[in-house]
Design an enzyme around this catalytic site. Structure first.
Site, mmCIF file in Angstrom:
data_model
loop_
_atom_site.group_PDB
_atom_site.id
_atom_site.type_symbol
_atom_site.label_atom_id
_atom_site.label_comp_id
_atom_site.label_asym_id
_atom_site.label_seq_id
_atom_site.Cartn_x
_atom_site.Cartn_y
_atom_site.Cartn_z
ATOM 1 N N TYR A 27 42.200 33.759 47.682
ATOM 2 C CA TYR A 27 41.902 34.558 46.492
ATOM 3 C C TYR A 27 40.393 34.669 46.300
ATOM 4 C CZ TYR A 27 41.658 35.939 41.580
ATOM 5 O OH TYR A 27 41.360 36.594 40.407
ATOM 6 N N GLU A 49 45.322 38.421 33.008
ATOM 7 C CA GLU A 49 44.268 37.674 32.321
ATOM 8 C C GLU A 49 44.730 37.270 30.921
ATOM 9 O OE1 GLU A 49 41.750 36.413 33.663
ATOM 10 O OE2 GLU A 49 41.435 37.603 35.479
ATOM 11 N N TRP A 57 44.015 29.502 35.779
ATOM 12 C CA TRP A 57 44.320 30.697 36.565
ATOM 13 C C TRP A 57 45.284 30.388 37.704
ATOM 14 C CZ3 TRP A 57 44.902 35.551 36.367
ATOM 15 C CH2 TRP A 57 44.959 36.327 37.528
#
Length: 198
Positions: A27, A49, A57
Site C-alpha cells: 500500500y 477515510e 487504517w
C-alpha cells in the site's frame, strides 16, 4: 513514531509506518500518495477515510475488499439507490465496520453526489491541492501535519455541499492517500513516485 525513513527487508528506506504491518508495504509503495482521479474512486476514498475515523487504517485496509463488495465497488449511482434493506444488510455485515452513523453518512453522501454533474467531485477535491513547490519534503514523521489550511477548507466546502462525516483531519488523510500532497519522507523510496498531478 517520530523518526525518519527506515530500511525495509530489501534495504530500501521507507516511511516507518509503511513497514509496521505486512499489508502496509505494498500500500505504501504502490498506492498511498499517488494521484487518484474519478468521482467513484474519490467517493470510495472519502467513505473509507470516514470509516477509518477513530480506528487504525490497517483495520480498513484489511477489510477493503469486503467494503467494496458490500458497497458495490462504491459506484455513486449504485450506493445512492441503496434501500433501508441495504442499510440493514450493511449493519449486519461483519466484514465491514458496522457503525450506524458512518453507514448512514455513506448512503446520504452518495445520494448528494448522485445529483452532481460528472467530474464535479474530482474537480472540487483537486482544487484544494496545495502548490507542491511550496511544501518542503518532510524529513521525519513528526514533520507530517494532521491538518492543514487546505484540508480545513476542503472539509468546509464538502460540508457546505451537503456531505457528512468529513472533518479537517479526515480531509487531510484523503489528500495524502489520493496524491494531492506527497507526504512520503524525503529519504523514502516512494518519494517523488507519488508526485501530485495537476
Amino acid at each position: 513514531m517520530t523518526g525518519g525513513a527506515v530500511p525495509g527487508p530489501d534495504g530500501k528506506l521507507r516511511c516507518p509506518w509503511g513497514l509496521s504491518a505486512e499489508e502496509y508495504v505494498t500500500y505504501h509503495d504502490e498506492e498511498w500518495g499517488r494521484p487518484v482521479h474519478g468521482d467513484d474512486a474519490l467517493f470510495e476514498r472519502l467513505c473509507l477515510e470516514a470509516f477509518q475515523s477513530g480506528l487504525s487504517w490497517i483495520t480498513i485496509l484489511r477489510r477493503r475488499d469486503t467494503f467494496r463488495t458490500a458497497f458495490d465497488d462504491f459506484k455513486i449511482a449504485s450506493v445512492a439507490a441503496f434501500t433501508d434493506a441495504d442499510k440493514e444488510r450493511l449493519l449486519a455485515d461483519p466484514g465491514i465496520i458496522r457503525n450506524r452513523a458512518k453507514v448512514e453518512a455513506t448512503l446520504a453522501n452518495a445520494r448528494v453526489l448522485a445529483d452532481w454533474p460528472a467530474g464535479e467531485l474530482d474537480t472540487l477535491i483537486w482544487s484544494y491541492a496545495p502548490d507542491a513547490a511550496k511544501r518542503p519534503a518532510p524529513r521525519t514523521i513528526a514533520d507530517v501535519p494532521a491538518v492543514t489550511d487546505e484540508s480545513t477548507a476542503l472539509a468546509k466546502a464538502l460540508k457546505k455541499r451537503g456531505l457528512r462525516f468529513i472533518g479537517p483531519t479526515t480531509a487531510y488523510a484523503l489528500m495524502q492517500a489520493c496524491g494531492l500532497v506527497d507526504d512520503h519522507l524525503s529519504d523514502c523510496v516512494a518519494r517523488g513516485a507519488a508526485a501530485p498531478a495537476s
